[in-house]
Design an enzyme around this catalytic site. Structure first.
Site, PDB file in Angstrom:
ATOM      1  CB  SER A 100      -1.030   0.022   1.070  1.00  0.00           C
ATOM      2  OG  SER A 100      -1.797  -1.030   1.035  1.00  0.00           O
ATOM      3  CB  SER A 147     -19.099   3.161  -3.050  1.00  0.00           C
ATOM      4  OG  SER A 147     -18.241   2.117  -2.352  1.00  0.00           O
ATOM      5  NE  ARG A 277       0.147 -30.420  14.310  1.00  0.00           N
ATOM      6  CZ  ARG A 277       0.176 -30.155  15.836  1.00  0.00           C
ATOM      7  NH1 ARG A 277       1.365 -29.943  16.151  1.00  0.00           N
ATOM      8  NH2 ARG A 277      -0.820 -30.042  16.531  1.00  0.00           N
ATOM      9  CD  GLU A 372      -6.308   1.750  -4.523  1.00  0.00           C
ATOM     10  OE1 GLU A 372      -6.263   1.297  -5.646  1.00  0.00           O
ATOM     11  OE2 GLU A 372      -5.322   2.028  -3.615  1.00  0.00           O
ATOM     12  CB  THR A 374     -17.011  -2.147  -2.092  1.00  0.00           C
ATOM     13  OG1 THR A 374     -18.041  -1.667  -3.159  1.00  0.00           O
ATOM     14  CG2 THR A 374     -16.379  -0.887  -1.004  1.00  0.00           C
TER      15      THR A 374
END
Length: 393
Positions: A100, A147, A277, A372, A374
Protein backbone atom coordinates in the site's frame (compact mmCIF):
# COMPACT_ATOMS: atom_id res chain seq x y z
CA UNK A 1 12.07 -35.67 -28.10
CA UNK A 2 13.32 -33.81 -25.04
CA UNK A 3 12.24 -34.84 -21.57
CA UNK A 4 9.56 -32.86 -19.82
CA UNK A 5 10.79 -30.48 -17.15
CA UNK A 6 10.14 -31.60 -13.57
CA UNK A 7 6.97 -30.47 -11.84
CA UNK A 8 7.65 -27.36 -9.76
CA UNK A 9 5.28 -26.94 -6.78
CA UNK A 10 6.18 -23.25 -6.68
CA UNK A 11 5.25 -22.77 -10.35
CA UNK A 12 2.98 -25.68 -11.23
CA UNK A 13 1.71 -24.36 -14.57
CA UNK A 14 4.97 -22.78 -15.75
CA UNK A 15 4.06 -19.08 -15.48
CA UNK A 16 7.74 -18.20 -15.13
CA UNK A 17 8.15 -19.22 -18.77
CA UNK A 18 6.09 -16.14 -19.67
CA UNK A 19 8.55 -13.82 -17.93
CA UNK A 20 11.58 -12.21 -19.53
CA UNK A 21 15.00 -12.15 -17.84
CA UNK A 22 14.33 -8.50 -16.99
CA UNK A 23 10.99 -9.44 -15.41
CA UNK A 24 12.65 -12.11 -13.30
CA UNK A 25 15.41 -9.71 -12.24
CA UNK A 26 12.83 -7.17 -11.02
CA UNK A 27 10.94 -9.86 -9.15
CA UNK A 28 14.07 -11.26 -7.53
CA UNK A 29 15.29 -7.80 -6.49
CA UNK A 30 12.04 -6.92 -4.76
CA UNK A 31 11.70 -10.39 -3.20
CA UNK A 32 15.23 -10.17 -1.80
CA UNK A 33 14.63 -6.67 -0.42
CA UNK A 34 11.38 -7.74 1.26
CA UNK A 35 13.00 -10.84 2.74
CA UNK A 36 15.79 -8.74 4.23
CA UNK A 37 13.98 -5.54 5.26
CA UNK A 38 10.38 -6.51 5.97
CA UNK A 39 9.83 -10.17 6.84
CA UNK A 40 12.07 -10.29 9.93
CA UNK A 41 10.25 -7.32 11.50
CA UNK A 42 6.72 -7.15 10.12
CA UNK A 43 5.06 -9.28 12.81
CA UNK A 44 6.40 -6.89 15.45
CA UNK A 45 5.23 -3.86 13.47
CA UNK A 46 1.83 -5.46 13.00
CA UNK A 47 1.47 -6.33 16.68
CA UNK A 48 2.46 -2.82 17.77
CA UNK A 49 0.30 -1.18 15.10
CA UNK A 50 3.20 0.96 13.88
CA UNK A 51 5.53 1.32 10.93
CA UNK A 52 8.32 3.22 12.67
CA UNK A 53 10.81 2.99 9.80
CA UNK A 54 8.49 4.13 7.01
CA UNK A 55 10.76 6.97 5.86
CA UNK A 56 13.78 4.66 5.80
CA UNK A 57 11.82 2.02 3.87
CA UNK A 58 10.60 4.63 1.39
CA UNK A 59 14.17 5.69 0.62
CA UNK A 60 15.22 2.08 0.17
CA UNK A 61 12.26 1.40 -2.11
CA UNK A 62 13.26 4.44 -4.11
CA UNK A 63 16.81 3.15 -4.41
CA UNK A 64 15.59 -0.11 -6.01
CA UNK A 65 13.29 1.77 -8.38
CA UNK A 66 10.00 0.62 -6.84
CA UNK A 67 8.34 4.04 -6.47
CA UNK A 68 6.46 5.19 -9.53
CA UNK A 69 8.29 2.40 -11.28
CA UNK A 70 6.01 2.20 -14.33
CA UNK A 71 6.21 5.97 -14.98
CA UNK A 72 8.61 7.52 -17.49
CA UNK A 73 11.11 10.26 -16.67
CA UNK A 74 11.63 12.38 -13.53
CA UNK A 75 13.81 9.70 -11.92
CA UNK A 76 11.21 6.93 -12.39
CA UNK A 77 12.27 3.49 -13.55
CA UNK A 78 10.06 3.29 -16.65
CA UNK A 79 9.37 -0.38 -15.94
CA UNK A 80 6.70 -2.40 -17.72
CA UNK A 81 3.26 -2.98 -16.22
CA UNK A 82 4.14 -6.66 -15.76
CA UNK A 83 7.29 -5.74 -13.86
CA UNK A 84 5.36 -3.34 -11.64
CA UNK A 85 2.82 -6.09 -10.99
CA UNK A 86 5.53 -8.56 -10.04
CA UNK A 87 6.91 -6.00 -7.59
CA UNK A 88 3.45 -5.56 -6.04
CA UNK A 89 3.11 -9.33 -5.66
CA UNK A 90 6.44 -9.63 -3.86
CA UNK A 91 5.74 -6.62 -1.62
CA UNK A 92 2.34 -7.92 -0.58
CA UNK A 93 3.74 -11.38 0.01
CA UNK A 94 5.62 -9.58 2.79
CA UNK A 95 2.69 -7.40 3.93
CA UNK A 96 -0.22 -5.53 2.37
CA UNK A 97 0.80 -2.39 4.24
CA UNK A 98 4.15 -2.26 2.44
CA UNK A 99 2.50 -2.73 -0.94
CA UNK A 100 0.00 0.00 0.00
CA UNK A 101 2.88 2.37 0.75
CA UNK A 102 4.23 1.78 -2.75
CA UNK A 103 0.83 1.82 -4.48
CA UNK A 104 -0.29 5.08 -2.93
CA UNK A 105 3.07 6.71 -3.56
CA UNK A 106 3.45 5.58 -7.16
CA UNK A 107 0.06 4.68 -8.60
CA UNK A 108 -1.99 7.40 -6.91
CA UNK A 109 0.00 10.45 -5.79
CA UNK A 110 2.85 10.28 -8.32
CA UNK A 111 0.62 9.06 -11.13
CA UNK A 112 -1.81 11.95 -10.60
CA UNK A 113 1.00 14.51 -10.84
CA UNK A 114 2.66 12.68 -13.77
CA UNK A 115 -0.61 12.27 -15.71
CA UNK A 116 -2.42 15.51 -14.95
CA UNK A 117 0.19 17.89 -13.53
CA UNK A 118 2.03 20.82 -15.05
CA UNK A 119 5.68 20.51 -15.97
CA UNK A 120 6.53 22.70 -13.00
CA UNK A 121 4.60 20.39 -10.64
CA UNK A 122 6.30 17.33 -12.10
CA UNK A 123 9.77 18.83 -11.75
CA UNK A 124 9.08 19.99 -8.20
CA UNK A 125 7.68 16.77 -6.78
CA UNK A 126 8.32 13.65 -8.85
CA UNK A 127 12.12 13.25 -8.56
CA UNK A 128 12.02 13.43 -4.77
CA UNK A 129 9.05 11.07 -4.65
CA UNK A 130 10.73 8.57 -6.99
CA UNK A 131 13.78 8.57 -4.71
CA UNK A 132 11.63 8.09 -1.59
CA UNK A 133 12.88 11.35 -0.13
CA UNK A 134 9.36 12.76 -0.30
CA UNK A 135 6.32 10.68 0.63
CA UNK A 136 2.95 11.42 -0.97
CA UNK A 137 -0.67 10.63 -0.19
CA UNK A 138 -3.95 10.74 -2.12
CA UNK A 139 -7.06 12.34 -0.65
CA UNK A 140 -10.35 11.18 -2.18
CA UNK A 141 -12.40 9.19 0.36
CA UNK A 142 -14.25 11.25 2.98
CA UNK A 143 -15.75 10.34 6.38
CA UNK A 144 -19.27 10.21 4.96
CA UNK A 145 -18.45 9.51 1.31
CA UNK A 146 -16.83 6.28 0.17
CA UNK A 147 -18.14 4.62 -2.99
CA UNK A 148 -19.86 7.79 -4.24
CA UNK A 149 -17.03 10.29 -4.73
CA UNK A 150 -19.33 12.63 -6.66
CA UNK A 151 -20.92 13.45 -3.29
CA UNK A 152 -17.65 14.69 -1.75
CA UNK A 153 -17.97 17.75 0.48
CA UNK A 154 -14.40 18.99 0.35
CA UNK A 155 -14.54 22.28 -1.53
CA UNK A 156 -12.05 24.65 -3.12
CA UNK A 157 -13.09 28.21 -3.92
CA UNK A 158 -11.23 30.96 -5.72
CA UNK A 159 -10.12 33.96 -3.66
CA UNK A 160 -8.40 36.36 -5.99
CA UNK A 161 -5.60 34.39 -7.65
CA UNK A 162 -5.53 31.85 -4.83
CA UNK A 163 -7.56 28.77 -3.97
CA UNK A 164 -8.94 28.15 -0.47
CA UNK A 165 -9.41 24.47 0.34
CA UNK A 166 -11.69 23.19 3.10
CA UNK A 167 -12.78 19.68 4.01
CA UNK A 168 -11.78 16.30 5.39
CA UNK A 169 -10.51 13.07 3.89
CA UNK A 170 -10.48 9.70 5.64
CA UNK A 171 -8.53 6.42 5.54
CA UNK A 172 -5.57 8.02 3.80
CA UNK A 173 -2.46 5.82 3.54
CA UNK A 174 0.81 7.69 4.23
CA UNK A 175 -1.09 10.83 5.31
CA UNK A 176 0.71 11.59 8.56
CA UNK A 177 4.19 11.22 7.03
CA UNK A 178 3.50 12.78 3.62
CA UNK A 179 5.26 15.87 2.34
CA UNK A 180 2.63 16.33 -0.36
CA UNK A 181 -1.03 15.41 -0.67
CA UNK A 182 -3.00 15.15 -3.88
CA UNK A 183 -6.47 16.26 -2.73
CA UNK A 184 -9.62 16.12 -4.82
CA UNK A 185 -12.27 18.76 -4.18
CA UNK A 186 -15.45 20.24 -5.58
CA UNK A 187 -15.09 23.56 -7.37
CA UNK A 188 -17.43 25.76 -9.37
CA UNK A 189 -16.11 24.03 -12.49
CA UNK A 190 -16.38 20.47 -11.19
CA UNK A 191 -14.03 18.14 -9.29
CA UNK A 192 -10.40 19.27 -9.45
CA UNK A 193 -7.18 17.91 -8.02
CA UNK A 194 -4.82 20.00 -5.92
CA UNK A 195 -1.18 19.44 -5.06
CA UNK A 196 -1.00 20.42 -1.39
CA UNK A 197 2.26 20.73 0.56
CA UNK A 198 1.46 19.26 3.95
CA UNK A 199 3.23 22.08 5.78
CA UNK A 200 0.66 24.55 4.45
CA UNK A 201 -1.14 26.48 7.24
CA UNK A 202 -4.49 24.90 8.03
CA UNK A 203 -3.48 21.40 6.90
CA UNK A 204 -3.20 18.56 9.43
CA UNK A 205 -3.12 14.77 9.20
CA UNK A 206 -3.87 13.00 12.49
CA UNK A 207 -3.05 9.31 12.38
CA UNK A 208 -5.87 6.78 12.72
CA UNK A 209 -5.27 4.27 15.50
CA UNK A 210 -7.06 1.15 16.77
CA UNK A 211 -7.04 -0.64 13.40
CA UNK A 212 -7.33 -4.42 13.20
CA UNK A 213 -6.15 -4.48 9.59
CA UNK A 214 -3.19 -2.90 7.76
CA UNK A 215 -1.57 -2.35 11.13
CA UNK A 216 1.93 -2.12 9.62
CA UNK A 217 0.85 0.92 7.66
CA UNK A 218 0.32 4.62 8.36
CA UNK A 219 -3.36 5.53 7.93
CA UNK A 220 -4.60 9.05 8.54
CA UNK A 221 -7.33 11.61 8.30
CA UNK A 222 -6.62 14.74 6.29
CA UNK A 223 -8.06 17.98 7.63
CA UNK A 224 -8.07 21.10 5.48
CA UNK A 225 -9.14 24.20 7.40
CA UNK A 226 -9.11 27.08 4.92
CA UNK A 227 -5.82 25.99 3.37
CA UNK A 228 -4.69 28.76 1.05
CA UNK A 229 -3.00 27.56 -2.12
CA UNK A 230 -1.53 29.45 -5.06
CA UNK A 231 -3.23 29.32 -8.45
CA UNK A 232 -0.69 26.81 -9.75
CA UNK A 233 -1.56 24.23 -7.07
CA UNK A 234 -4.40 22.86 -9.20
CA UNK A 235 -3.70 19.95 -11.53
CA UNK A 236 -4.30 21.53 -14.93
CA UNK A 237 -4.71 18.36 -16.96
CA UNK A 238 -8.12 17.14 -15.86
CA UNK A 239 -11.52 18.25 -14.60
CA UNK A 240 -14.16 15.90 -13.23
CA UNK A 241 -14.17 12.47 -11.64
CA UNK A 242 -12.30 10.91 -14.54
CA UNK A 243 -9.17 12.30 -12.87
CA UNK A 244 -9.28 10.43 -9.56
CA UNK A 245 -10.98 7.41 -11.13
CA UNK A 246 -8.17 7.13 -13.66
CA UNK A 247 -5.67 7.08 -10.81
CA UNK A 248 -7.69 4.45 -8.96
CA UNK A 249 -7.74 2.19 -12.01
CA UNK A 250 -3.96 2.37 -12.15
CA UNK A 251 -3.68 1.49 -8.45
CA UNK A 252 -6.27 -1.28 -8.63
CA UNK A 253 -4.14 -2.99 -11.24
CA UNK A 254 -1.37 -3.32 -8.65
CA UNK A 255 -3.84 -4.86 -6.21
CA UNK A 256 -4.69 -7.58 -8.76
CA UNK A 257 -1.07 -8.75 -8.43
CA UNK A 258 -0.59 -7.85 -4.79
CA UNK A 259 -3.49 -9.93 -3.51
CA UNK A 260 -1.86 -12.98 -5.05
CA UNK A 261 1.28 -12.21 -3.05
CA UNK A 262 -0.66 -12.41 0.21
CA UNK A 263 -2.31 -15.60 -1.03
CA UNK A 264 1.04 -17.13 -2.02
CA UNK A 265 2.62 -16.43 1.36
CA UNK A 266 -0.34 -18.04 3.13
CA UNK A 267 -0.40 -21.03 0.80
CA UNK A 268 3.35 -21.63 1.16
CA UNK A 269 3.01 -21.46 4.94
CA UNK A 270 0.21 -24.04 4.87
CA UNK A 271 2.07 -26.28 2.44
CA UNK A 272 5.24 -26.28 4.53
CA UNK A 273 3.20 -26.93 7.68
CA UNK A 274 1.33 -29.81 6.04
CA UNK A 275 4.61 -31.48 5.11
CA UNK A 276 5.96 -31.41 8.66
CA UNK A 277 3.05 -31.36 11.12
CA UNK A 278 2.22 -34.90 12.24
CA UNK A 279 -1.12 -36.25 13.40
CA UNK A 280 -2.04 -39.91 13.77
CA UNK A 281 1.56 -40.88 13.10
CA UNK A 282 2.18 -39.11 9.78
CA UNK A 283 2.31 -35.61 8.22
CA UNK A 284 -1.12 -34.09 7.74
CA UNK A 285 -0.19 -33.41 4.12
CA UNK A 286 -0.58 -37.15 3.54
CA UNK A 287 -4.31 -37.06 4.29
CA UNK A 288 -6.79 -36.74 1.46
CA UNK A 289 -8.74 -33.79 2.86
CA UNK A 290 -5.59 -31.74 3.40
CA UNK A 291 -4.36 -32.54 -0.11
CA UNK A 292 -7.73 -31.49 -1.52
CA UNK A 293 -7.42 -28.14 0.23
CA UNK A 294 -3.89 -27.63 -1.04
CA UNK A 295 -4.84 -28.57 -4.60
CA UNK A 296 -7.81 -26.19 -4.63
CA UNK A 297 -5.72 -23.35 -3.22
CA UNK A 298 -2.98 -23.93 -5.79
CA UNK A 299 -5.56 -23.78 -8.58
CA UNK A 300 -6.95 -20.42 -7.50
CA UNK A 301 -3.54 -18.95 -6.66
CA UNK A 302 -1.95 -19.66 -10.01
CA UNK A 303 -5.08 -18.87 -12.02
CA UNK A 304 -5.04 -15.50 -10.26
CA UNK A 305 -1.39 -14.90 -11.14
CA UNK A 306 -2.09 -15.90 -14.73
CA UNK A 307 -5.00 -13.43 -14.84
CA UNK A 308 -2.78 -10.70 -13.40
CA UNK A 309 -0.11 -11.39 -16.01
CA UNK A 310 -2.69 -11.27 -18.81
CA UNK A 311 -3.98 -7.90 -17.61
CA UNK A 312 -0.39 -6.67 -17.34
CA UNK A 313 0.36 -7.56 -20.94
CA UNK A 314 -2.81 -5.74 -21.96
CA UNK A 315 -1.73 -2.67 -20.02
CA UNK A 316 1.68 -2.76 -21.66
CA UNK A 317 -0.06 -2.92 -25.04
CA UNK A 318 -2.32 0.01 -24.16
CA UNK A 319 -5.42 -2.19 -24.29
CA UNK A 320 -6.41 -2.57 -20.62
CA UNK A 321 -9.91 -1.30 -19.90
CA UNK A 322 -11.13 -0.24 -16.42
CA UNK A 323 -13.74 -3.02 -16.51
CA UNK A 324 -10.95 -5.55 -16.94
CA UNK A 325 -9.18 -4.14 -13.88
CA UNK A 326 -12.45 -4.60 -11.96
CA UNK A 327 -12.53 -8.19 -13.20
CA UNK A 328 -9.06 -8.78 -11.80
CA UNK A 329 -9.52 -7.06 -8.45
CA UNK A 330 -12.89 -8.68 -7.79
CA UNK A 331 -11.61 -12.17 -8.53
CA UNK A 332 -8.14 -12.05 -7.07
CA UNK A 333 -8.87 -10.39 -3.74
CA UNK A 334 -11.87 -12.62 -3.15
CA UNK A 335 -9.87 -15.76 -3.93
CA UNK A 336 -6.90 -14.55 -1.88
CA UNK A 337 -9.10 -14.22 1.20
CA UNK A 338 -10.43 -17.73 0.70
CA UNK A 339 -6.86 -19.07 0.34
CA UNK A 340 -5.90 -17.40 3.61
CA UNK A 341 -8.92 -18.84 5.40
CA UNK A 342 -8.27 -22.32 4.09
CA UNK A 343 -4.58 -22.05 4.96
CA UNK A 344 -5.59 -21.16 8.51
CA UNK A 345 -7.60 -24.37 8.80
CA UNK A 346 -4.53 -26.41 7.84
CA UNK A 347 -2.43 -24.65 10.47
CA UNK A 348 -5.14 -25.14 13.08
CA UNK A 349 -4.60 -23.11 16.23
CA UNK A 350 -1.15 -22.07 15.02
CA UNK A 351 -2.87 -20.24 12.19
CA UNK A 352 -3.89 -17.41 14.50
CA UNK A 353 -0.34 -16.86 15.74
CA UNK A 354 1.87 -14.08 14.41
CA UNK A 355 4.61 -16.67 14.21
CA UNK A 356 2.91 -17.52 10.93
CA UNK A 357 1.78 -14.95 8.34
CA UNK A 358 -1.67 -16.31 7.59
CA UNK A 359 -3.92 -14.39 9.97
CA UNK A 360 -2.00 -11.16 9.33
CA UNK A 361 -2.58 -11.54 5.60
CA UNK A 362 -6.22 -12.51 6.11
CA UNK A 363 -7.01 -9.42 8.18
CA UNK A 364 -5.09 -7.17 5.80
CA UNK A 365 -7.05 -8.51 2.85
CA UNK A 366 -10.31 -7.55 4.53
CA UNK A 367 -9.22 -3.95 3.92
CA UNK A 368 -7.92 -4.67 0.43
CA UNK A 369 -11.31 -6.19 -0.37
CA UNK A 370 -13.08 -2.86 0.13
CA UNK A 371 -10.56 -0.11 -0.57
CA UNK A 372 -10.19 1.30 -4.06
CA UNK A 373 -13.57 -0.17 -4.95
CA UNK A 374 -15.73 -2.48 -2.88
CA UNK A 375 -16.86 -5.89 -4.10
CA UNK A 376 -20.28 -4.41 -4.87
CA UNK A 377 -18.85 -1.56 -6.93
CA UNK A 378 -16.78 -3.91 -9.08
CA UNK A 379 -19.74 -6.26 -9.51
CA UNK A 380 -21.81 -3.32 -10.75
CA UNK A 381 -19.03 -2.15 -13.07
CA UNK A 382 -18.98 -5.60 -14.64
CA UNK A 383 -22.77 -5.87 -14.57
CA UNK A 384 -23.10 -2.63 -16.50
CA UNK A 385 -20.44 -3.71 -18.99
CA UNK A 386 -22.15 -7.08 -19.53
CA UNK A 387 -25.75 -5.85 -19.81
CA UNK A 388 -25.40 -2.27 -21.00
CA UNK A 389 -27.68 -1.27 -18.12
CA UNK A 390 -26.61 1.08 -15.30
CA UNK A 391 -27.60 -0.28 -11.86
CA UNK A 392 -25.54 2.16 -9.78
CA UNK A 393 -28.60 4.32 -9.01
Amino acid sequence: MSALPPFDPADPIGIDDLLSPEDLAVRDTVRSWAADRVLPYVAEWYESGELPVIRELARELGSIGALGMSLEGYGCAGASAVQYGLACLELEAADSGIRSLVSVQGSLAMYAIWKYGSEEQKQRWLPGMAAGELIGCFGLTEPDVGSDPAAMRTYAKKDGADWVLTGRKMWITNGSVAAVAVVWAQTEDGVRGFVVPTDAPGFSAPEIKHKWSLRASVTSELVMDDVRLPADAVLPGVTGLKGPLGCLSHARYGIVWGAMGAARASFESALDYARTREQFGRPIGGFQLTQAKLADMALELHKGVLLAHHLGTRMDAGKLRPEQVSFGKLNNVREAIEICRTSRTILGANGISLEYPVMRHATNLESVLTYEGTVEMHQLVLGKALTGLDAFR
